[in-house]
Structures are given as structure tokens and as C-alpha cells.
Design a protein around this motif. Structure first.
Motif, PDB file in Angstrom:
ATOM      1  N   ARG A 277      41.771  78.118 -58.639  1.00 40.52           N
ATOM      2  CA  ARG A 277      42.223  76.777 -58.981  1.00 40.52           C
ATOM      3  C   ARG A 277      43.418  76.335 -58.141  1.00 40.52           C
ATOM      4  NH1 ARG A 277      39.845  74.719 -63.613  1.00 40.52           N
ATOM      5  NH2 ARG A 277      38.629  76.248 -64.781  1.00 40.52           N
ATOM      6  N   LEU A 278      43.406  75.078 -57.759  1.00 40.72           N
ATOM      7  CA  LEU A 278      44.528  74.461 -57.067  1.00 40.72           C
ATOM      8  C   LEU A 278      45.468  73.851 -58.104  1.00 40.72           C
ATOM      9  CD1 LEU A 278      42.636  72.570 -54.217  1.00 40.72           C
ATOM     10  CD2 LEU A 278      44.125  74.564 -53.915  1.00 40.72           C
ATOM     11  N   ALA A 279      46.757  74.090 -57.949  1.00 36.12           N
ATOM     12  CA  ALA A 279      47.735  73.476 -58.849  1.00 36.12           C
ATOM     13  C   ALA A 279      47.863  71.999 -58.494  1.00 36.12           C
ATOM     14  CB  ALA A 279      49.083  74.171 -58.721  1.00 36.12           C
ATOM     15  N   MET A 280      47.566  71.125 -59.434  1.00 36.27           N
ATOM     16  CA  MET A 280      47.597  69.685 -59.189  1.00 36.27           C
ATOM     17  C   MET A 280      48.698  69.036 -60.007  1.00 36.27           C
ATOM     18  SD  MET A 280      45.240  69.129 -56.959  1.00 36.27           S
ATOM     19  CE  MET A 280      45.158  67.336 -57.050  1.00 36.27           C
ATOM     20  N   ALA A 281      49.523  68.238 -59.357  1.00 31.20           N
ATOM     21  CA  ALA A 281      50.622  67.524 -60.031  1.00 31.20           C
ATOM     22  C   ALA A 281      50.091  66.234 -60.645  1.00 31.20           C
ATOM     23  CB  ALA A 281      51.747  67.235 -59.044  1.00 31.20           C
ATOM     24  N   LEU A 282      49.262  66.391 -61.660  1.00 30.00           N
ATOM     25  CA  LEU A 282      48.645  65.259 -62.346  1.00 30.00           C
ATOM     26  C   LEU A 282      49.112  65.211 -63.785  1.00 30.00           C
ATOM     27  CD1 LEU A 282      44.976  65.759 -61.057  1.00 30.00           C
ATOM     28  CD2 LEU A 282      46.614  64.037 -60.265  1.00 30.00           C
ATOM     29  N   PRO A 283      49.040  64.062 -64.455  1.00 31.61           N
ATOM     30  CA  PRO A 283      49.368  64.015 -65.883  1.00 31.61           C
ATOM     31  C   PRO A 283      48.518  65.010 -66.664  1.00 31.61           C
ATOM     32  CG  PRO A 283      49.127  61.802 -64.995  1.00 31.61           C
ATOM     33  CD  PRO A 283      48.648  62.737 -63.927  1.00 31.61           C
ATOM     34  N   ARG A 284      49.112  65.628 -67.656  1.00 35.90           N
ATOM     35  CA  ARG A 284      48.414  66.618 -68.473  1.00 35.90           C
ATOM     36  C   ARG A 284      47.782  65.962 -69.704  1.00 35.90           C
ATOM     37  NH1 ARG A 284      48.613  68.953 -63.879  1.00 35.90           N
ATOM     38  NH2 ARG A 284      49.192  71.158 -63.856  1.00 35.90           N
ATOM     39  N   LEU A 285      46.701  66.535 -70.146  1.00 34.41           N
ATOM     40  CA  LEU A 285      46.003  66.035 -71.324  1.00 34.41           C
ATOM     41  C   LEU A 285      46.838  66.303 -72.564  1.00 34.41           C
ATOM     42  CD1 LEU A 285      43.456  64.912 -72.687  1.00 34.41           C
ATOM     43  CD2 LEU A 285      42.503  67.220 -72.647  1.00 34.41           C
ATOM     44  N   ASP A 286      47.161  65.259 -73.292  1.00 30.13           N
ATOM     45  CA  ASP A 286      47.955  65.355 -74.519  1.00 30.13           C
ATOM     46  C   ASP A 286      47.120  64.795 -75.667  1.00 30.13           C
ATOM     47  OD1 ASP A 286      49.735  65.211 -76.605  1.00 30.13           O
ATOM     48  OD2 ASP A 286      51.357  64.298 -75.448  1.00 30.13           O
ATOM     49  N   LEU A 287      46.410  65.670 -76.336  1.00 24.81           N
ATOM     50  CA  LEU A 287      45.495  65.237 -77.389  1.00 24.81           C
ATOM     51  C   LEU A 287      46.235  64.614 -78.566  1.00 24.81           C
ATOM     52  CD1 LEU A 287      42.913  68.159 -77.378  1.00 24.81           C
ATOM     53  CD2 LEU A 287      42.562  65.820 -76.582  1.00 24.81           C
ATOM     54  N   ALA A 288      47.458  65.068 -78.830  1.00 20.91           N
ATOM     55  CA  ALA A 288      48.211  64.493 -79.954  1.00 20.91           C
ATOM     56  C   ALA A 288      48.518  63.025 -79.707  1.00 20.91           C
ATOM     57  CB  ALA A 288      49.497  65.283 -80.172  1.00 20.91           C
ATOM     58  N   SER A 289      48.857  62.691 -78.470  1.00 23.19           N
ATOM     59  CA  SER A 289      49.171  61.284 -78.176  1.00 23.19           C
ATOM     60  C   SER A 289      47.907  60.432 -78.133  1.00 23.19           C
ATOM     61  CB  SER A 289      49.923  61.170 -76.846  1.00 23.19           C
ATOM     62  OG  SER A 289      49.113  61.595 -75.768  1.00 23.19           O
ATOM     63  N   ILE A 290      46.790  61.028 -77.712  1.00 23.59           N
ATOM     64  CA  ILE A 290      45.517  60.300 -77.728  1.00 23.59           C
ATOM     65  C   ILE A 290      45.078  60.054 -79.166  1.00 23.59           C
ATOM     66  CG2 ILE A 290      43.053  60.457 -77.144  1.00 23.59           C
ATOM     67  CD1 ILE A 290      43.958  62.008 -74.616  1.00 23.59           C
ATOM     68  N   GLY A 291      45.211  61.075 -79.981  1.00 22.03           N
ATOM     69  CA  GLY A 291      45.029  60.920 -81.423  1.00 22.03           C
ATOM     70  C   GLY A 291      43.613  61.003 -81.929  1.00 22.03           C
ATOM     71  N   ARG A 292      42.666  60.418 -81.211  1.00 23.34           N
ATOM     72  CA  ARG A 292      41.298  60.358 -81.738  1.00 23.34           C
ATOM     73  C   ARG A 292      40.299  60.350 -80.597  1.00 23.34           C
ATOM     74  NH1 ARG A 292      37.565  56.168 -83.067  1.00 23.34           N
ATOM     75  NH2 ARG A 292      36.255  56.674 -84.855  1.00 23.34           N
ATOM     76  N   LEU A 293      39.262  61.154 -80.730  1.00 22.11           N
ATOM     77  CA  LEU A 293      38.139  61.154 -79.803  1.00 22.11           C
ATOM     78  C   LEU A 293      36.903  60.743 -80.576  1.00 22.11           C
ATOM     79  CD1 LEU A 293      38.775  64.521 -77.875  1.00 22.11           C
ATOM     80  CD2 LEU A 293      39.469  62.205 -77.216  1.00 22.11           C
ATOM     81  N   SER A 294      36.173  59.755 -80.080  1.00 22.69           N
ATOM     82  CA  SER A 294      35.006  59.236 -80.804  1.00 22.69           C
ATOM     83  C   SER A 294      33.725  59.467 -80.010  1.00 22.69           C
ATOM     84  CB  SER A 294      35.188  57.744 -81.093  1.00 22.69           C
ATOM     85  OG  SER A 294      35.417  57.023 -79.896  1.00 22.69           O
ATOM     86  N   PHE A 295      32.625  59.564 -80.740  1.00 24.62           N
ATOM     87  CA  PHE A 295      31.328  59.850 -80.133  1.00 24.62           C
ATOM     88  C   PHE A 295      30.247  59.029 -80.824  1.00 24.62           C
ATOM     89  CE2 PHE A 295      34.060  63.524 -79.736  1.00 24.62           C
ATOM     90  CZ  PHE A 295      33.954  63.842 -78.390  1.00 24.62           C
ATOM     91  N   GLU A 296      29.253  58.594 -80.026  1.00 22.91           N
ATOM     92  CA  GLU A 296      28.142  57.800 -80.560  1.00 22.91           C
ATOM     93  C   GLU A 296      26.856  58.235 -79.875  1.00 22.91           C
ATOM     94  OE1 GLU A 296      29.064  53.875 -79.294  1.00 22.91           O
ATOM     95  OE2 GLU A 296      31.113  53.917 -80.096  1.00 22.91           O
ATOM     96  N   GLU A 297      25.750  58.017 -80.554  1.00 22.74           N
ATOM     97  CA  GLU A 297      24.454  58.224 -79.923  1.00 22.74           C
ATOM     98  C   GLU A 297      24.233  57.147 -78.856  1.00 22.74           C
ATOM     99  OE1 GLU A 297      22.220  60.573 -80.303  1.00 22.74           O
ATOM    100  OE2 GLU A 297      23.174  61.650 -81.966  1.00 22.74           O
ATOM    101  N   ALA A 298      23.564  57.518 -77.792  1.00 25.74           N
ATOM    102  CA  ALA A 298      23.201  56.525 -76.767  1.00 25.74           C
ATOM    103  C   ALA A 298      22.044  55.672 -77.281  1.00 25.74           C
ATOM    104  CB  ALA A 298      22.806  57.232 -75.476  1.00 25.74           C
ATOM    105  N   ASP A 299      22.175  54.353 -77.157  1.00 24.85           N
ATOM    106  CA  ASP A 299      21.184  53.411 -77.671  1.00 24.85           C
ATOM    107  C   ASP A 299      20.205  53.036 -76.556  1.00 24.85           C
ATOM    108  OD1 ASP A 299      19.720  51.318 -78.704  1.00 24.85           O
ATOM    109  OD2 ASP A 299      21.454  50.233 -79.508  1.00 24.85           O
TER     110      ASP A 299
END
Length: 386
Positions: A277-299
Motif C-alpha cells: 500500500r502507498l501512504a496517501m495524504a487523503l481525508p480519512r473515513l469518519d463514520l461517526a461524522s457521517i452518521g448514517r449509511l443507507s441502502f436500497e434495492e435497485a429499481d
């Protein structure tokens, strides 16, 4: 260890993101060659910025302009099919294949070489000629690493077990700009509305494919060839936040998922170095700040292109080649204001029906794939207004 890299499609969105990865890791990545389409000035700037040794322009007419733009840089150049092929065949550890459309088929095939890694971002190599391309890669001992965020996430998730223990693989879709629209409203959609992708910044044609969900159908076909999974073990789930890119459900009930912020530099970096893996200076995933992940069936009622792609995958043979060709013509007609949004799926379905009775086998070579592609395009052209 420094690895050499050639970038096919250096001036496109994937190419530009790849350049950012390279510039952040000049000690680990050195650029051998870059390839562009028609913009000589843009390609010259990329070549100089990355310190490439060779630059090739697909449009032969741009050769003099490219040579002039590179004057004094010490970078070799060429234009036309032979120059693009030369770039693809030059000595490099990794070739990033990101030339869009069927124009990328031949250069990507030319890049296959024993021990070489192909960081694959050209859908057509697998959708139009998947069996031939993967067979040739196995014969030569070339490694294929997917760059699409969904397939790259799946590649990482699949490392958690054996392919025989996979029950289902799921790729995610944002749902595009029309995720919450009614079918009646979608039918009146303008080109500008269809092009307004809610998350990713992509080319205009891919934006339309995302609006119709054809893009997800094509990605199912890609996943079939990349991972050797049948249509019954491949699925699509709508996930507007674009954080979960792929999921693997195992036979014991466990699920392994690939998560990342929606930034193409993440899968590109992984594809270039894979398990290193290459170390990338990118924003890190912060699930607490995102708060909610939603999912739906494809129509598939509101987005029939997804159903058409699934049907082409199940039918096998040359049907994915036909599907892709018809879709490109129909999307171009929509973008040109000659047909409405739902006419895209109608034209694709008609062309697929024309070819379905012929029981065409899967193309055994790139030449066969291109021949079927052109025949399907001509059939589609006859269905759309000039």
C-alpha cells in the motif's frame, strides 16, 4: 522499490487522478510513457509534469503540435495508432489502462505482457472482449488489477476467503441523479439533468450511464470476468453515500465490505502497488461524522438498462458486446438531443433482440469483438434519427 508506469488515457479523469498519486510518490513510481487522445497541449503538460520518457497522441494530426509542445524537454513523442501501441509496449512494470470506449481495446491488449500488471480502467476490454482478454492475460501471465472503485473494493474484500466460499458479491451504486424521481419525471429529463452526477466527477458519457444505471450493469459484466462469478452470484445495491463500494457475502453468513471515501486516488493507488500500500495524504473515513449509511434495492422498472445488462450477462456469448455498442450509440443520440431518456433503453433492447436469435459466440479475439461492435453500432444507428 521504484516501479515504472505507463498511463494510457493520461488526460482523462482517471489519468489526472493517477498523476496526483504519482506526484505524491515520486520515489516509488516513475512514468515511462503517457498516451492521450486529441489534445496535444494537455498531453505535453502531463508528460513534462510527470517526467515521462515518451508521449503518444492517438490523433495522428496532432503529432506536429505535440512535438512542438515538447521541444527541449527531451521527451520522445509520436502520434497515431503505431505510436500508441509503442507506448503500450514500452518497458514498464504497470500499465494504467484508462482510454475510454472501444478505442482502448487494442492498446490495452498490446500492453499485456508476462509479469506485467494492468491497472484496468477500460470497461470495454472486459465488456466487449472479456473472455478473450482474460484468457490472453492468463496465457501470458499478466496480472489484472481493477481500478473501478467497486471492483477494487471487491478485490480487497475477496482476499478474506476462497472464491468457492463466496455466496454473493454486490457492487453499489449511488442511484445517480434520478434516484428519487418518478418514472414520469425521468422520462422528461434533460441532458443537463442526466449529466449531474451527485457524487463522482466523470466523463459525460459515463455520467449518462450512471443516470440510466447501465454503468452498474456493465460493472456486473466486468465482475463476472474479473472474479469468475456467474450472474446468479452478482448483485447491485443502491447506496447514495458512496462509502461502501463492494460487499462479499460468504457461505457462512459473514460479509466482508470495502469502504472508502469517494476519491478515485484510493483505488488507483491500490491498483498500482496492490498488496504494497502507498501512504496517501487523503481525508480519512469518519463514520461517526457521517452518521448514517443507507441502502436500497435497485429499481429495474425505472432503470431498465440495468435489467438489459443483466440479461446480456446471462445470455453470454457476444450479447455484452452488442449491448455496449448499442448503448454507446443510443447515449450519443440522447446527448445530441435526438432521442429522449427512455429511448436509450428502448433502442438498446431492440438491438439486443435483433442479435439474440443469432447465438453469436463470445469474441475469441479483439478483432472479432470490434467487428461485432461495429455491426451492432450500425444496427443502432438505423434506429435513431440522424
Amino acid at each position: 522499490m521504484t516501479r515504472t508506469l505507463t498511463i494510457l488515457g493520461a488526460t482523462g479523469s482517471i489519468g489526472r487522478s493517477t498523476a496526483e498519486v504519482v506526484l505524491a510518490h515520486r520515489e516509488e513510481l516513475r512514468v515511462e510513457a503517457v498516451v492521450g487522445g486529441r489534445d496535444a497541449e494537455a498531453l505535453a503538460k502531463v508528460a513534462i509534469r510527470l517526467g515521462a520518457r515518451f508521449a503518444a497522441l492517438a490523433d495522428e494530426r496532432g503529432g506536429p503540435a505535440l512535438k512542438e509542445a515538447l521541444a527541449g524537454s527531451g521527451i520522445g513523442s509520436g502520434a497515431g495508432i503505431s505510436a500508441v501501441t509503442e507506448a503500450a509496449e514500452r518497458d514498464a512494470d504497470v500499465v494504467l489502462a484508462a482510454i475510454s470506449g472501444t478505442a482502448g481495446l487494442r492498446p490495452t491488449r498490446a500492453a499485456l505482457r508476462a509479469g506485467r500488471r494492468i491497472a484496468l480502467a477500460n470497461k470495454e476490454s472486459l465488456v466487449c472482449a472479456g473472455e478473450a482478454f482474460m484468457a490472453e492475460a492468463r496465457r501470458l501471465g499478466a496480472e489484472i488489477m481493477p481500478v473501478d472503485s467497486e471492483h477494487n473494493a471487491l478485490d480487497q474484500a475477496l482476499a478474506a476467503g476462497r472464491i468457492g466460499d463466496v455466496e454473493k458479491v454486490t457492487i453499489t451504486a449511488t442511484g445517480g441523479p434520478f434516484r428519487t424521481w418518478s418514472r414520469e419525471r425521468i422520462a422528461r429529463a434533460s441532458v443537463a439533468e442526466a449529466s449531474a452526477h451527485p457524487v463522482w466527477s466523470m466523463g459525460s458519457k459515463i455520467n449518462i450511464d450512471s443516470a440510466t444505471l447501465m454503468n452498474k450493469g456493465l460493472e456486473l459484466i466486468e465482475a463476472h470476468h474479473l472474479f469468475g462469478l456467474g450472474a446468479d452470484r452478482l448483485d447491485v445495491l443502491v447506496h447514495p453515500e458512496a462509502i461502501v463500494h463492494g460487499l462479499v457475502q460468504w457461505t457462512d453468513g459473514a460479509v466482508t465490505a470495502g469502504l472508502a471515501l469517494p476519491d478515485m486516488k484510493v483505488p488507483i493507488a491500490n491498483a498500482l502497488r496492490h498488496r504494497e500500500r502507498l501512504a496517501m495524504a487523503l481525508p480519512r473515513l469518519d463514520l461517526a461524522s457521517i452518521g448514517r449509511l443507507s441502502f436500497e434495492e435497485a429499481d429495474e422498472t425505472r432503470f431498465p438498462c440495468l435489467a438489459l445488462a443483466r440479461a446480456a450477462l446471462r445470455a453470454g456469448g457476444a450479447m455484452p458486446t452488442v449491448l455496449n455498442a448499442a448503448n454507446e450509440i443510443a447515449v450519443a443520440a440522447f446527448m445530441g438531443g435526438r432521442i429522449g431518456f427512455y429511448a436509450i433503453s428502448e433502442k438498446v433492447e431492440t438491438v439486443c433482440s435483433i442479435f439474440s436469435g443469432r447465438n453469436l459466440t463470445a469474441p475469441a479475439t479483439i478483432a472479432e469483438a470490434l467487428a461485432i461492435d461495429e455491426e451492432a453500432r450500425e444496427a443502432a444507428r438505423r434506429l435513431v434519427p440522424a
